[in-house]
Design a protein around this motif. Sequence first.
Motif, PDB file in Angstrom:
ATOM      1  N   TYR A  75      45.245  29.561  45.312  1.00 18.64           N
ATOM      2  CA  TYR A  75      45.056  30.628  44.942  1.00 18.64           C
ATOM      3  C   TYR A  75      45.412  31.829  45.637  1.00 18.64           C
ATOM      4  CZ  TYR A  75      41.764  34.509  43.494  1.00 18.64           C
ATOM      5  OH  TYR A  75      41.138  35.733  43.110  1.00 18.64           O
ATOM      6  N   ALA A  76      45.450  31.522  47.012  1.00 20.54           N
ATOM      7  CA  ALA A  76      46.098  32.702  47.935  1.00 20.54           C
ATOM      8  C   ALA A  76      47.508  32.828  47.742  1.00 20.54           C
ATOM      9  CB  ALA A  76      45.858  32.173  49.454  1.00 20.54           C
ATOM     10  N   VAL A  77      48.213  31.924  47.475  1.00 21.33           N
ATOM     11  CA  VAL A  77      49.760  32.130  47.422  1.00 21.33           C
ATOM     12  C   VAL A  77      50.252  32.435  46.007  1.00 21.33           C
ATOM     13  CG1 VAL A  77      50.069  30.490  49.521  1.00 21.33           C
ATOM     14  CG2 VAL A  77      50.134  29.807  47.171  1.00 21.33           C
ATOM     15  N   SER A  78      49.198  32.503  45.015  1.00 24.65           N
ATOM     16  CA  SER A  78      49.698  33.008  43.780  1.00 24.65           C
ATOM     17  C   SER A  78      50.037  34.221  43.729  1.00 24.65           C
ATOM     18  CB  SER A  78      48.675  32.499  42.747  1.00 24.65           C
ATOM     19  OG  SER A  78      47.352  33.639  42.817  1.00 24.65           O
ATOM     20  N   SER A  79      51.001  34.468  42.762  1.00 25.96           N
ATOM     21  CA  SER A  79      51.807  35.971  42.788  1.00 25.96           C
ATOM     22  C   SER A  79      51.070  36.821  41.989  1.00 25.96           C
ATOM     23  CB  SER A  79      53.288  35.728  42.390  1.00 25.96           C
ATOM     24  OG  SER A  79      53.191  34.968  41.011  1.00 25.96           O
ATOM     25  N   VAL A  80      49.968  36.346  41.271  1.00 23.58           N
ATOM     26  CA  VAL A  80      49.181  37.317  40.342  1.00 23.58           C
ATOM     27  C   VAL A  80      48.259  38.410  41.010  1.00 23.58           C
ATOM     28  CG1 VAL A  80      47.510  37.496  38.546  1.00 23.58           C
ATOM     29  CG2 VAL A  80      49.198  35.616  38.679  1.00 23.58           C
ATOM     30  N   PRO A  81      48.575  39.715  40.955  1.00 24.70           N
ATOM     31  CA  PRO A  81      47.840  40.560  41.742  1.00 24.70           C
ATOM     32  C   PRO A  81      46.277  40.789  41.160  1.00 24.70           C
ATOM     33  CG  PRO A  81      49.421  41.680  40.420  1.00 24.70           C
ATOM     34  CD  PRO A  81      49.546  40.373  40.101  1.00 24.70           C
ATOM     35  N   TYR A  82      46.175  40.734  40.077  1.00 21.31           N
ATOM     36  CA  TYR A  82      44.795  40.995  39.495  1.00 21.31           C
ATOM     37  C   TYR A  82      44.656  39.686  38.818  1.00 21.31           C
ATOM     38  CZ  TYR A  82      45.984  45.756  40.112  1.00 21.31           C
ATOM     39  OH  TYR A  82      46.034  47.298  40.884  1.00 21.31           O
ATOM     40  N   VAL A  83      43.114  39.346  38.999  1.00 16.69           N
ATOM     41  CA  VAL A  83      42.483  37.985  38.525  1.00 16.69           C
ATOM     42  C   VAL A  83      40.951  38.319  37.895  1.00 16.69           C
ATOM     43  CG1 VAL A  83      43.893  36.626  40.062  1.00 16.69           C
ATOM     44  CG2 VAL A  83      41.570  37.479  40.587  1.00 16.69           C
ATOM     45  N   PRO A  84      40.858  37.593  36.908  1.00 12.49           N
ATOM     46  CA  PRO A  84      39.237  37.702  36.614  1.00 12.49           C
ATOM     47  C   PRO A  84      38.168  37.528  37.544  1.00 12.49           C
ATOM     48  CG  PRO A  84      40.642  36.247  35.111  1.00 12.49           C
ATOM     49  CD  PRO A  84      41.140  36.588  36.169  1.00 12.49           C
ATOM     50  N   PHE A  85      37.260  38.243  37.643  1.00 12.69           N
ATOM     51  CA  PHE A  85      36.277  38.177  38.851  1.00 12.69           C
ATOM     52  C   PHE A  85      35.746  36.830  39.016  1.00 12.69           C
ATOM     53  CE2 PHE A  85      31.965  38.584  40.697  1.00 12.69           C
ATOM     54  CZ  PHE A  85      32.181  39.427  41.808  1.00 12.69           C
ATOM     55  N   GLU A  86      35.692  35.954  37.974  1.00 15.06           N
ATOM     56  CA  GLU A  86      35.207  34.767  38.059  1.00 15.06           C
ATOM     57  C   GLU A  86      36.097  33.712  39.020  1.00 15.06           C
ATOM     58  OE1 GLU A  86      34.630  32.904  34.180  1.00 15.06           O
ATOM     59  OE2 GLU A  86      36.690  33.568  33.378  1.00 15.06           O
ATOM     60  N   GLN A  87      37.457  34.033  38.847  1.00 12.98           N
ATOM     61  CA  GLN A  87      38.179  33.401  39.779  1.00 12.98           C
ATOM     62  C   GLN A  87      38.147  33.744  41.118  1.00 12.98           C
ATOM     63  OE1 GLN A  87      42.180  33.346  38.800  1.00 12.98           O
ATOM     64  NE2 GLN A  87      42.070  33.192  36.476  1.00 12.98           N
TER      65      GLN A  87
END
Length: 229
Positions: free
Chosen positions: A129-141
């Motif tokens: 999760y920390a190294v993923s390149s997605v800057p915004y995620v759902p709060f549940e993640q």
Amino acid sequence: CVLVLLCFSLYLQITRPVRTIALNLAALNTPEDRLKPMITPKNELRAIYNSVNTMLDHMQAVTQESKRVTDKLYQAEMAAKYAELAYYQKQINPHFLYNSLECIRSMAIGGATDSIEAFTQSLANIFRYAVSSVPYVPFEQEMACINDYFRVMSMRFPDRFQMTTKIEIDPGVETMKMILQPLFENCLTHAYDAQHTRIQIQLSACYLGGCVHIRLADNGRGIPPDVLK
């Protein structure tokens, strides 16, 4: 008759042009506006008319330059903020990894294979999760990452922490990635002392003033008054 003609000439040459300029000035809203075209002889009124439009041109140029500089500064500030955020998102505390590996080694020596499986799965989830390149995620993640992090820390320090949550927002609402983990790490790292047998951590999320309001609190030792000041 001469007096009447003189008055009428003054009205046409001075009074009406001055009144027209005054009305046009009163109707201006922005520096982009211009005085409406008007027919005046080449006298002082024409000079005033041209000077006002020249002044408006100058104001527009200054306004545009100010806006350009302001936009540039804002973009630079936002770029710095995003760079700082990306740094924190991708920062993994080396001590956390080292201590986690030591914990796995200890469990392996003790033959706790089930614990090793759960521990390594949570640890892998955190790093993925920390190294993923997605800057915004759902709060549940974000909450899933926190649960994995809390599970790892609870297995490292049994019965030292307890977490309660009160989530009153849509779990699918987007938030920036990795904004909660540093706060939880701060609680777990700095709140505990010998006088607290168990740290109570409370996480709440609700809508407040049209925004998502997240609150994290603990019953730890707090900050000494002199340091807080």
